[in-house]
Design a protein around this motif. Structure first.
Motif, mmCIF file in Angstrom:
data_model
loop_
_atom_site.group_PDB
_atom_site.id
_atom_site.type_symbol
_atom_site.label_atom_id
_atom_site.label_comp_id
_atom_site.label_asym_id
_atom_site.label_seq_id
_atom_site.Cartn_x
_atom_site.Cartn_y
_atom_site.Cartn_z
ATOM 1 N N ALA A 185 2.645 6.439 21.060
ATOM 2 C CA ALA A 185 2.768 5.381 22.068
ATOM 3 C C ALA A 185 1.581 4.420 22.006
ATOM 4 C CB ALA A 185 2.874 6.006 23.462
ATOM 5 N N ALA A 186 0.377 4.953 21.837
ATOM 6 C CA ALA A 186 -0.814 4.104 21.758
ATOM 7 C C ALA A 186 -0.777 3.226 20.513
ATOM 8 C CB ALA A 186 -2.074 4.970 21.761
ATOM 9 N N THR A 187 -0.284 3.767 19.420
ATOM 10 C CA THR A 187 -0.211 3.006 18.181
ATOM 11 C C THR A 187 0.832 1.904 18.277
ATOM 12 O OG1 THR A 187 -0.941 4.927 16.920
ATOM 13 C CG2 THR A 187 0.165 3.173 15.694
ATOM 14 N N ALA A 188 1.964 2.203 18.895
ATOM 15 C CA ALA A 188 2.993 1.175 19.096
ATOM 16 C C ALA A 188 2.444 0.032 19.950
ATOM 17 C CB ALA A 188 4.227 1.789 19.744
ATOM 18 N N HIS B 185 3.727 10.982 11.068
ATOM 19 C CA HIS B 185 3.858 12.433 11.184
ATOM 20 C C HIS B 185 5.310 12.857 11.039
ATOM 21 C CE1 HIS B 185 3.683 16.497 12.732
ATOM 22 N NE2 HIS B 185 4.454 16.177 13.748
ATOM 23 N N ALA B 186 6.218 12.075 11.580
ATOM 24 C CA ALA B 186 7.636 12.435 11.556
ATOM 25 C C ALA B 186 8.484 11.168 11.523
ATOM 26 C CB ALA B 186 7.990 13.271 12.797
ATOM 27 N N GLU B 187 9.780 11.339 11.256
ATOM 28 C CA GLU B 187 10.676 10.183 11.168
ATOM 29 C C GLU B 187 10.732 9.403 12.478
ATOM 30 O OE1 GLU B 187 14.588 10.848 9.686
ATOM 31 O OE2 GLU B 187 13.912 11.010 7.596
ATOM 32 N N ALA C 284 10.882 5.092 13.365
ATOM 33 C CA ALA C 284 11.788 4.396 14.274
ATOM 34 C C ALA C 284 11.033 3.641 15.357
ATOM 35 C CB ALA C 284 12.757 5.401 14.906
ATOM 36 N N ALA C 285 9.911 4.197 15.819
ATOM 37 C CA ALA C 285 9.150 3.571 16.894
ATOM 38 C C ALA C 285 8.292 2.408 16.410
ATOM 39 C CB ALA C 285 8.259 4.615 17.570
ATOM 40 N N ALA D 109 12.425 4.237 3.563
ATOM 41 C CA ALA D 109 12.804 2.900 3.102
ATOM 42 C C ALA D 109 14.041 2.401 3.841
ATOM 43 C CB ALA D 109 13.052 2.915 1.600
ATOM 44 N N THR D 110 14.946 3.302 4.165
ATOM 45 C CA THR D 110 16.154 2.927 4.899
ATOM 46 C C THR D 110 15.851 2.667 6.370
ATOM 47 O OG1 THR D 110 17.529 4.231 3.398
ATOM 48 C CG2 THR D 110 18.481 3.676 5.547
ATOM 49 N N LEU D 111 14.980 3.481 6.955
ATOM 50 C CA LEU D 111 14.666 3.346 8.379
ATOM 51 C C LEU D 111 13.771 2.142 8.668
ATOM 52 C CD1 LEU D 111 13.947 7.088 9.244
ATOM 53 C CD2 LEU D 111 15.888 5.725 10.035
#
Length: 279
Positions: free
Chosen positions: A61-64, A80-82, A86-87, A112-114
Motif C-alpha cells: 500500500a505504501a509503495t502504491a 513479492h507476489a502476483e 496487479a496493484a 508480462a501479461t499482467l
C-alpha cells in the motif's frame, strides 16, 4: 576497398547506463524517500526479502501511494507476489518490475501479461535459473535485464568461497549479451562497512563483464560508481584506438604492438561513452 574500422556505428547508451541501483525496504516509506535523493541511478523498492511477512500488505500500500506520481529517479519494485503486479501496474511512478526467483521463461510470461508495457528485470537465484538464463533473457520483449540473486544462489549451490560464483556470474553476462540486453549489474555486497572489500569486489565484477552494482546503503554508491567508470589510462588508450581506426582501413597494429580490429574499436567507443557519463 576495405572500409575503415570506424565505419560500424559505435554502441549507444553507456553514457546514460545505470551504475548504481539502491535497494530500500517498501515498508519504510521514509527510507524510500531518502533513497530517492541519495544520488543512485535507480531506486529499487523491495517488497520481498527486506519486508517481514506481517508487513507485506502495508509495504504494498505504501509503495502504491509512492508511485501514484512520477519521480526524477527511476523507481523499480522487486515484487513479492502476483498481487503486487496487479496493484502497481500502470502507476505513473513505476519504471520497472523486478521479478525474483525466476527459474524458467514461463515465470516471465505471467508478469508480462499482467503488466503490459512495463519493463521487467529477472532475478536468477538458483542453479535452475542460471541454467535457463538465455531462455529467460529472451522470454518476452518486456525483459530489459537479468541479474543474479547471489545470497540465495550461494545457498542453493552450497558455495563456501566467493570464487565459486564466478562461473554463474559469467554465464549471465554471456546470456545478457547474447540476448541483446545491457550488461547485468552485480549483486549486492552485504557488508556496508567494508568499502575496500566492496571496491575490490567491483573491480573483479567489472573484469567479468558486469556493469554497475546493486547497493543496500548510500555509502556504497560512490565506491561502485568509481569502480565502474574508466580511469584516465583506459580513456587515453581508447582515444588512441578510435583515432587510429578513423584513418586506417582494415585491421591494424598500434605502436605499442596491440592488434586492433572492429571489435576492439567498438569496445573503445563503449569506454569513451561510459567516461562521458562521469563528466
Amino acid at each position: 576497398m576495405t572500409p575503415p574500422l570506424a565505419a560500424p556505428a559505435p554502441p549507444v547508451g553507456p553514457e546514460t547506463a545505470p551504475l548504481t541501483w539502491l535497494y530500500a525496504p517498501g515498508d519504510h516509506p521514509d527510507v524510500v524517500h531518502k533513497a530517492l535523493s541519495c544520488g543512485a541511478d535507480i531506486v529499487i523498492v523491495d517488497l520481498e526479502d527486506a519486508v517481514a511477512p506481517d508487513r507485506k500488505n502495508y509495504a504494498l500500500a505504501a509503495t502504491a501511494e509512492l508511485l501514484a506520481s512520477p519521480h526524477p529517479v527511476p523507481v523499480h519494485v522487486r515484487i513479492h507476489a502476483e498481487q503486487d503486479i496487479a496493484a502497481l501496474a500502470g502507476l505513473p511512478g513505476l519504471s520497472a518490475l523486478r521479478i525474483p526467483k525466476v527459474t524458467h521463461a514461463t515465470d516471465i510470461r505471467g508478469p508480462a501479461t499482467l503488466a503490459p508495457g512495463t519493463e521487467l528485470y529477472a532475478l536468477l537465484e538458483s542453479a535452475t535459473g542460471v541454467e535457463h538464463a538465455y531462455a529467460i533473457a529472451t522470454a518476452d520483449p518486456a525483459v530489459r535485464g537479468i541479474a543474479l540473486g547471489e545470497a540465495d544462489l550461494r545457498a542453493d549451490l552450497g558455495v563456501r568461497d566467493d570464487r565459486g560464483l564466478d562461473w554463474p556470474r559469467s554465464r549471465i553476462v554471456v546470456a545478457a549479451r547474447a540476448a541483446g540486453l545491457a550488461p547485468p549489474p552485480q549483486s549486492v555486497f552485504p557488508d556496508i562497512r567494508d568499502l575496500d572489500g566492496l571496491a575490490d569486489s567491483c573491480a573483479h565484477g567489472r573484469a567479468l563483464g558486469f556493469l554497475g552494482r546493486a547497493a543496500i546503503h548510500p555509502r556504497q554508491l560512490p565506491v561502485i560508481e568509481r569502480a565502474y567508470l574508466p580511469g584516465p589510462e583506459e580513456v587515453e588508450a581508447a582515444e588512441e584506438i578510435v583515432k587510429a581506426a578513423a584513418t586506417d582501413a582494415g585491421a591494424l597494429a598500434l605502436p605499442d604492438g596491440r592488434f586492433v580490429d572492429a571489435a576492439v574499436v567498438a569496445a573503445a567507443h563503449r569506454t569513451l561513452s561510459l567516461a562521458r557519463r562521469g563528466d
